[in-house]
Write an enzyme that holds these catalytic residues in place. Structure first.
Site, PDB file in Angstrom:
ATOM      1  N   CYS A   2       0.712  -1.448  -0.004  1.00 41.49           N
ATOM      2  CA  CYS A   2      -0.040  -0.078   0.349  1.00 41.49           C
ATOM      3  C   CYS A   2       0.906   1.510   0.137  1.00 41.49           C
ATOM      4  O   CYS A   2       2.449   1.100   0.617  1.00 41.49           O
ATOM      5  CB  CYS A   2      -0.649   0.677   1.407  1.00 41.49           C
ATOM      6  SG  CYS A   2      -1.933  -1.795   1.231  1.00 41.49           S
ATOM      7  N   ARG A  27       5.675   0.059  -5.688  1.00 46.76           N
ATOM      8  CA  ARG A  27       4.970  -0.310  -4.565  1.00 46.76           C
ATOM      9  C   ARG A  27       4.160  -1.795  -4.851  1.00 46.76           C
ATOM     10  O   ARG A  27       4.215  -2.257  -3.279  1.00 46.76           O
ATOM     11  CB  ARG A  27       4.625   0.720  -3.474  1.00 46.76           C
ATOM     12  CG  ARG A  27       5.414   1.602  -3.569  1.00 46.76           C
ATOM     13  CD  ARG A  27       4.797   2.629  -2.519  1.00 46.76           C
ATOM     14  NE  ARG A  27       4.851   1.443  -0.697  1.00 46.76           N
ATOM     15  CZ  ARG A  27       5.723   2.306   0.052  1.00 46.76           C
ATOM     16  NH1 ARG A  27       6.447   2.829   0.269  1.00 46.76           N
ATOM     17  NH2 ARG A  27       5.101   1.169   1.308  1.00 46.76           N
ATOM     18  N   TRP A  77      -2.968  -2.802  -1.874  1.00 40.94           N
ATOM     19  CA  TRP A  77      -2.445  -4.417  -1.884  1.00 40.94           C
ATOM     20  C   TRP A  77      -2.985  -5.198  -0.200  1.00 40.94           C
ATOM     21  O   TRP A  77      -3.260  -5.035   0.281  1.00 40.94           O
ATOM     22  CB  TRP A  77      -0.540  -4.081  -1.232  1.00 40.94           C
ATOM     23  CG  TRP A  77      -0.420  -5.556  -2.580  1.00 40.94           C
ATOM     24  CD1 TRP A  77       0.021  -5.978  -3.282  1.00 40.94           C
ATOM     25  CD2 TRP A  77       0.196  -6.435  -1.518  1.00 40.94           C
ATOM     26  NE1 TRP A  77       0.610  -6.506  -3.119  1.00 40.94           N
ATOM     27  CE2 TRP A  77       0.359  -7.728  -2.513  1.00 40.94           C
ATOM     28  CE3 TRP A  77       0.006  -6.298   0.261  1.00 40.94           C
ATOM     29  CZ2 TRP A  77       1.333  -8.847  -1.876  1.00 40.94           C
ATOM     30  CZ3 TRP A  77      -0.065  -8.466   0.362  1.00 40.94           C
ATOM     31  CH2 TRP A  77       0.974  -9.001  -0.348  1.00 40.94           C
ATOM     32  N   ASN A 101      -2.001   1.997   5.851  1.00 42.09           N
ATOM     33  CA  ASN A 101      -0.634   0.749   5.342  1.00 42.09           C
ATOM     34  C   ASN A 101      -1.182  -0.254   6.798  1.00 42.09           C
ATOM     35  O   ASN A 101      -0.036   0.842   8.202  1.00 42.09           O
ATOM     36  CB  ASN A 101       0.562   1.877   5.014  1.00 42.09           C
ATOM     37  CG  ASN A 101       0.742   2.107   3.721  1.00 42.09           C
ATOM     38  OD1 ASN A 101      -0.834   2.482   3.105  1.00 42.09           O
ATOM     39  ND2 ASN A 101       1.805   2.624   3.227  1.00 42.09           N
ATOM     40  N   GLY A 102      -1.182  -1.354   6.469  1.00 49.21           N
ATOM     41  CA  GLY A 102      -0.161  -1.857   8.082  1.00 49.21           C
ATOM     42  C   GLY A 102      -1.218  -3.274   8.138  1.00 49.21           C
ATOM     43  O   GLY A 102      -2.571  -2.988   7.112  1.00 49.21           O
ATOM     44  N   GLU A 482      18.787 -16.870  -6.644  1.00 49.83           N
ATOM     45  CA  GLU A 482      18.595 -15.237  -7.236  1.00 49.83           C
ATOM     46  C   GLU A 482      18.273 -15.725  -8.602  1.00 49.83           C
ATOM     47  O   GLU A 482      17.469 -15.266  -9.109  1.00 49.83           O
ATOM     48  CB  GLU A 482      19.339 -14.863  -6.544  1.00 49.83           C
ATOM     49  CG  GLU A 482      19.386 -13.531  -7.129  1.00 49.83           C
ATOM     50  CD  GLU A 482      18.035 -12.348  -6.473  1.00 49.83           C
ATOM     51  OE1 GLU A 482      17.863 -13.337  -5.906  1.00 49.83           O
ATOM     52  OE2 GLU A 482      17.834 -11.011  -6.693  1.00 49.83           O
ATOM     53  N   LYS A 486      14.732 -14.612  -9.671  1.00 52.96           N
ATOM     54  CA  LYS A 486      14.449 -13.220 -11.017  1.00 52.96           C
ATOM     55  C   LYS A 486      13.554 -14.048 -12.232  1.00 52.96           C
ATOM     56  O   LYS A 486      12.470 -13.130 -12.033  1.00 52.96           O
ATOM     57  CB  LYS A 486      14.976 -13.218 -11.320  1.00 52.96           C
ATOM     58  CG  LYS A 486      15.703 -11.533 -11.447  1.00 52.96           C
ATOM     59  CD  LYS A 486      16.020 -10.802 -10.084  1.00 52.96           C
ATOM     60  CE  LYS A 486      14.767 -10.808  -8.942  1.00 52.96           C
ATOM     61  NZ  LYS A 486      15.552 -10.035  -7.858  1.00 52.96           N
ATOM     62  N   GLU A 489       9.390 -14.408 -10.421  1.00 50.66           N
ATOM     63  CA  GLU A 489       8.628 -13.337 -10.113  1.00 50.66           C
ATOM     64  C   GLU A 489       8.473 -12.508 -11.460  1.00 50.66           C
ATOM     65  O   GLU A 489       7.151 -12.579 -11.313  1.00 50.66           O
ATOM     66  CB  GLU A 489       9.344 -12.466  -9.124  1.00 50.66           C
ATOM     67  CG  GLU A 489      10.714 -12.194  -9.221  1.00 50.66           C
ATOM     68  CD  GLU A 489      11.049 -11.020  -8.855  1.00 50.66           C
ATOM     69  OE1 GLU A 489      10.107 -10.416  -7.166  1.00 50.66           O
ATOM     70  OE2 GLU A 489      12.241 -11.026  -8.027  1.00 50.66           O
ATOM     71  N   HIS A 505      19.479 -37.048  -6.659  1.00 44.00           N
ATOM     72  CA  HIS A 505      18.623 -37.471  -4.881  1.00 44.00           C
ATOM     73  C   HIS A 505      16.992 -37.105  -5.321  1.00 44.00           C
ATOM     74  O   HIS A 505      16.654 -37.642  -3.893  1.00 44.00           O
ATOM     75  CB  HIS A 505      19.862 -37.076  -4.035  1.00 44.00           C
ATOM     76  CG  HIS A 505      21.011 -36.990  -3.714  1.00 44.00           C
ATOM     77  ND1 HIS A 505      21.644 -38.195  -3.158  1.00 44.00           N
ATOM     78  CD2 HIS A 505      21.840 -36.692  -3.986  1.00 44.00           C
ATOM     79  CE1 HIS A 505      22.937 -38.228  -3.416  1.00 44.00           C
ATOM     80  NE2 HIS A 505      23.173 -37.332  -3.809  1.00 44.00           N
ATOM     81  N   LYS A 600       6.452  -3.972  -4.075  1.00 45.46           N
ATOM     82  CA  LYS A 600       7.604  -3.993  -3.706  1.00 45.46           C
ATOM     83  C   LYS A 600       8.246  -2.909  -2.513  1.00 45.46           C
ATOM     84  O   LYS A 600       9.466  -4.079  -1.880  1.00 45.46           O
ATOM     85  CB  LYS A 600       7.979  -2.035  -4.593  1.00 45.46           C
ATOM     86  CG  LYS A 600       9.756  -1.696  -3.716  1.00 45.46           C
ATOM     87  CD  LYS A 600      10.624  -2.668  -5.320  1.00 45.46           C
ATOM     88  CE  LYS A 600      12.217  -2.241  -5.027  1.00 45.46           C
ATOM     89  NZ  LYS A 600      12.609  -3.117  -5.615  1.00 45.46           N
TER      90      LYS A 600
HETATM   91  C1  F6R Z   1      12.786 -10.124  -5.161  1.00 48.04           C
HETATM   92  C2  F6R Z   1      12.009  -8.714  -4.181  1.00 48.04           C
HETATM   93  C3  F6R Z   1      12.819  -9.275  -2.730  1.00 48.04           C
HETATM   94  C4  F6R Z   1      12.719  -8.091  -1.502  1.00 48.04           C
HETATM   95  C5  F6R Z   1      12.172  -8.349  -0.385  1.00 48.04           C
HETATM   96  C6  F6R Z   1      13.004  -8.379   0.950  1.00 48.04           C
HETATM   97  O1  F6R Z   1      13.255  -9.223  -5.971  1.00 48.04           O
HETATM   98  O2  F6R Z   1      12.831  -7.579  -4.592  1.00 48.04           O
HETATM   99  O3  F6R Z   1      12.660 -10.262  -2.368  1.00 48.04           O
HETATM  100  O4  F6R Z   1      14.043  -8.335  -1.862  1.00 48.04           O
HETATM  101  O5  F6R Z   1      11.175  -8.185  -0.494  1.00 48.04           O
HETATM  102  O6  F6R Z   1      13.057  -6.655  -0.079  1.00 48.04           O
HETATM  103  P1  F6R Z   1      13.748  -5.963   1.322  1.00 48.04           P
HETATM  104  O7  F6R Z   1      14.676  -5.605   0.534  1.00 48.04           O
HETATM  105  O8  F6R Z   1      12.742  -4.597   1.306  1.00 48.04           O
HETATM  106  O9  F6R Z   1      13.486  -5.979   2.235  1.00 48.04           O
END
Ligand code: F6R
Length: 605
Positions: A2, A27, A77, A101-102, A482, A486, A489, A505, A600
């Site tokens: 949010c 976000r 969100w 937010n929250g 990673e 990537k 997502e 295994h 985000k």
């Molecule tokens: C994936 C991504 C998320 C963040 C995670 C932690 O591309 O961006 O997995 O890495 O939500 O976010 P931060 O780094 O803001 O604590």
């Protein structure tokens, strides 16, 4: 997650709110809404599920927007209740409107009590319970007292922006565990969930702390704690609007990958002197770090994957064992940390709810905490005992790229520092590694970035797959996690990261003719082992793309990495994986910067 914006000033507030909401779109959200004072001071609310454009369309048929000078806005969100007009914020009554937010954890009980008092609920949200409880308190108390009573009653996390009917000259704001800043303009002021929402109007802001209530007017801001006025430091954001714009790139993600070479230099430059790591300018207990018998790293998602890379580096370069925890697990597993331990929290936003809670838990157990954070002044940065800022600039694309690159580079430099102090690395080796990190690594990342056509071709080989695998050994295993995240997502292709030697295994049963396998081979002493694993999957029909320093003859294709000290080859390899995911997402027509269901900054647990 949010987003909140609030505006008060001479301008058309609806325009300013929509501008702020647009800047917050990154976000991740599923609905939007605004509440503002109309011509004769009446509160008008407009909200709609879906993209911001849906709400803007509704606004066209609302009169009074141009004469409005005060209002609040929100991008939602969904957590409690599906995305719908009714569940969108603001929520409230004829007496007030509120954005949140929250998560309010005790909303169900409050809702029951208020229903018994005659309140009727229009939404499934936790927020509406808070809004109506505030209305109930406001019936007998003034606005400030009602807000103070509300905060005493609520459990959970919140950042609220509130406007009351009959008070068109002010916005109220209050927060707990969710970020909120007050933007300081010229004859206009703002509230916002993050600085990017107001960057086009002002870079000056102050942080609202827990327990404080802000009263924001066009000509002044009053912040009160227990009814007493507190003076706040006005800060200036280092980021500018340009940094938060696409700058000619088709997507923020691509722009942010292109910014990686510069971000590495900016982050490492100030921490190097005389060719060696130098953290003396930081409030960092280097002695404790050097003497630590083990370290803990706690983070979420990509930041946690940066922790996995750091584990390999600290093991190899400094011989310090590192335990890496997923923050959401660390919180509830009664972790064995305490006095004498160092817990490092890695976070781009510095606001991730689980990481923040993990930090607080570590502190409460007596551990020393170190934050590696990108957003200056964020909650994690403020609450940790010491903080190392990564200087990546704003990261807008939901998928984290440059933040990961600078987190891993910075932790690599720290590992070199510890390795040198512990006598594991010779000065010559430490010097050579420092030079590779600060000079060669940015170049090598840049070289990978310049090979767009090659990466597009590789993306073309995997774009129609349903499932694929990323395999590697040692640091490449961490990198595989990673690469896989990537791709998943942003392209919605299912993939798994696996230790190359572990496939047989069980999981190798999933390899069928045509299954793509991305084999990471950056560790020279493990290439032979990787080749055996490549043969194993090839024998079952896999299509192997190797990412390696030299051509792997057994693979169907190899992306050869630029020359660099192999201990740092993870950096150009990470850029390659990010670009592979990017081009795959583009070729599948996905929403690269705002993938479905994702947010985000994850400020709820
Ligand atoms: C994936 C991504 C998320 C963040 C995670 C932690 O591309 O961006 O997995 O890495 O939500 O976010 P931060 O780094 O803001 O604590």
């Amino acid at each position: 997650m949010c987003g909140i914006i609030g505006y008060i000033g001479k301008d058309n507030s609806v325009e300013r709110l929509v501008e702020g909401l647009r800047a917050l779109e990154y976000r991740g959200y599923d609905s939007a809404g605004v509440a503002f004072f109309g011509e004769s001071g009446e509160l008008i609310r407009v909200k709609a599920a879906g993209r911001l454009a849906n709400m803007e369309e509704k606004l066209k048929s609302v009169s009074g927007t141009s004469s409005s000078h005060c209002g609040i806005g929100h991008t939602r969100w969904a957590t409690h209740g599906a995305p719908s007009d009714a569940n969108s914020h603001p929520h409230g009554t004829a007496a007030l409107q509120l954005v949140h937010n929250g998560i309010i954890e005790n909303y169900a009980g409050i809702r029951e009590e208020l229903t018994a008092l005659g309140y009727v609920f229009e939404s499934d949200t936790d927020t509406e319970a808070a809004a109506k409880l505030l209305d109930w308190y406001r019936r007998t108390d003034d606005s400030l007292t009602a807000i103070a009573r509300l905060t005493k009653r609520l459990c959970g996390s919140y950042a609220f922006g509130i406007v009351f009917a009959g008070e068109p000259d002010r916005i109220y704001a209050v927060r707990k565990d969710s970020p909120l800043i007050i933007g300081v303009g010229d004859g206009e002021n703002f509230i916002a969930s993050d600085i990017t929402a107001i960057l086009s109007r002002t870079r000056r802001y102050c942080q609202l702390d827990e327990g404080e209530i802000a009263v924001v007017k066009s000509d002044g801001i009053t912040i009160l704690k227990d009814g007493v006025r507190v003076e706040k430091e006005i800060k200036t954001a280092l980021w500018d609007t340009e940094a938060a714009e696409r700058g000619g790139f088709p997507h923020f993600m691509l722009k942010e990958i292109h910014e990686e070479p510069d971000a590495i230099k900016k982050t490492l430059g100030p921490r190097i002197s005389g060719g060696l790591p130098d953290f003396s300018g930081e409030k960092l207990d280097a002695k404790a770090l050097t003497e630590a018998s083990r370290l803990h790293i706690v983070a979420c998602g990509t930041a946690m994957h940066a922790g996995l890379i750091a584990r390999e580096l600290f093991n190899r370069l400094a011989r310090i064992p590192v335990e890496v925890w997923t923050a959401s697990e660390f919180r509830y597993c009664d972790p064995l940390v305490g006095k004498g331990d160092i817990v490092t929290i890695i976070s781009q936003s510095g606001e991730t709810a689980d990481s923040l809670a993990a930090l607080r838990l570590a502190k409460s157990k007596g551990a020393k905490t170190l934050a590696v954070v990108n957003v200056v002044g964020s909650s994690i940065a403020r609450e940790a005992d010491s903080v190392l800022y990564t200087l990546a600039g704003p990261e807008i694309a939901v998928a984290s790229t440059k933040a990961y690159t600078v987190q891993t580079s910075l932790l690599a430099l720290l590992a070199v520092d510890c390795g040198l102090r512990r006598g594991i690395l010779s000065e010559a080796d430490a010097r050579a590694l420092t030079n590779e990190l600060s000079c060669r690594a940015p170049e090598a990342v840049g070289e990978v970035i310049s090979r767009a056509e090659e990466l597009k071709l590789l993306a073309g080989r995997i774009k129609d797959s349903e499932d694929l695998f990323f395999i590697g050994r040692g640091i490449d295993c961490a990198l595989a996690s990673e690469g896989s995240l990537k791709l998943k997502e942003i392209s919605y292709i299912h993939s798994e990261a696996y230790a190359a030697g572990e496939l047989k295994h069980g999981t190798i049963s999933l390899i069928v003719p045509g299954t793509p396998v991305i084999a990471l081979c950056t560790v020279p002493e493990l290439v032979g082992k990787m080749v055996s694993n490549i043969r194993e999957v090839k024998a079952r029909g896999a299509e192997v793309i190797a990412i390696a320093s030299d051509i792997i003859a057994e693979a169907d294709a190899t992306l050869t990495l630029p020359q660099i000290d192999p201990r740092l080859a993870f950096l150009p390899a990470a850029a390659a994986l990010q670009l592979l995911a990017y081009h795959t997402s583009v070729s599948r027509g996905c929403d690269v910067d705002k993938p479905r269901n994702l947010a985000k900054s994850v400020t709820v647990e």
